[in-house]
Design an enzyme around this catalytic site. Sequence first.
Site: not given
Length: 379
Positions: A17, A276
């Site tokens: 994040d 990610e």
Amino acid sequence: MRTRWDIFCHVVDNYGDVGVCWRLAKLLVAEYDCNLRLWVDDLDTFNRLCAADGITLSNSTPTLIQGVSVNYWPSIWPEVAPADVVLETFGCQLPPAYIAAMAAREVKSCWLNLEYLSAEDWVGGCNGLPSPQPNGLQKYFFFPGFRPDTGGLLREAGLIARRRSFQQCDSSRHQFLERIGVNPDPNAALLSLFCYENSALALWLNTLSEGETSYHIVVPEGRIGASVCAWLGRDDYVLGVVYRRGQVSIQFIPFLSQNDYDLLLWSCDFNVVRGEDSFVRAQWAGRPFLWHIYPQQDAAHLVKLDAFLEVYSAGLSAQCRSALVSCWHAWNNGEPPVGNSTLLSGELDLTGHAEQWCRHIEGQNNLAESLVQFYLNSV
Ligand code: TRH
């Protein structure tokens, strides 16, 4: 006057994040001249991510790093004038007082919710859709992705050219590896390993250790330290030391800066990545890789995995495609990668494909540019 941006980041876990937000923030400042505040609710995680850059963030005062004002996002929200562009990332909830201040502005803030990356089909159709809010504000969904109808991927200007010239220059690679204390046997394949705990890990290492090729596996410090140690038959490890078992040499290294991590990915013949951001960086590296996707409830991640495999493997031969798909499935199901050793040992040449794929996504949108353009279209 420079456009003012606020990016809000709630750290769920791990580094992804804050890793994505930090990369995006740096890019918006460096290449789009944004005046940017990054609000992060867990600076301890952020500190671990940027420790190698020699940065220490404090909860009490904003820190200006590379032009980004990094702020602690406290649970008791101070009075803050909202920015022109407000980015809430990954569905985090903005402070209600901040939303009220946005609604009170004469010229409303452009409010965007940046979602997680996915290659699923529906993503393009939802990118840029408005979500009307009770206070009259409009919030828009923004989706990164691999197709022209999505926001695209984060990519710094000149990244791919820099990566290619690094890979073409043996001395650049050599100097970098030496700087981080990695000195592989010239005949060994160099691998990097960054993944979640995985019951398939030991079986995969067994396969590699018993084969004919030698491997030097670089493991940045993190969650899998204990399981790799167990495979080596050790209780602990010392950073920098090379441990051997059969054909495999394992070397734990300190967690790198984002820039150095890129160089590691560029230097390796094969990268294991996760989540990610490292997943995207492995694609820019133009080298074959294995993705450990972030596990979600009800196996929702397996749908995302297949969506990516579908686009990524489109140009592959049937043999290569099937090896890749079964290997990625096995790895993400924690199953022994039996029959996949050919893929992982590099017998199938996926390097050309990785470069071709990189060229393909390089032609897609750049996420930072898409966000800036969306704002400019809205004013
Ligand atoms: O850390 P991740 O697993 O992150 C996440 C989070 O779990 C998040 O909640 C989830 O939503 C998301 O995955 C999908 O993996 P990721 O995304 O690859 O982030 C790792 C970051 O750490 C990335 O910015 C690269 C960076 N990194 C370094 O800077 N140095 C290193 O040595 C390594 C190994 C990684």
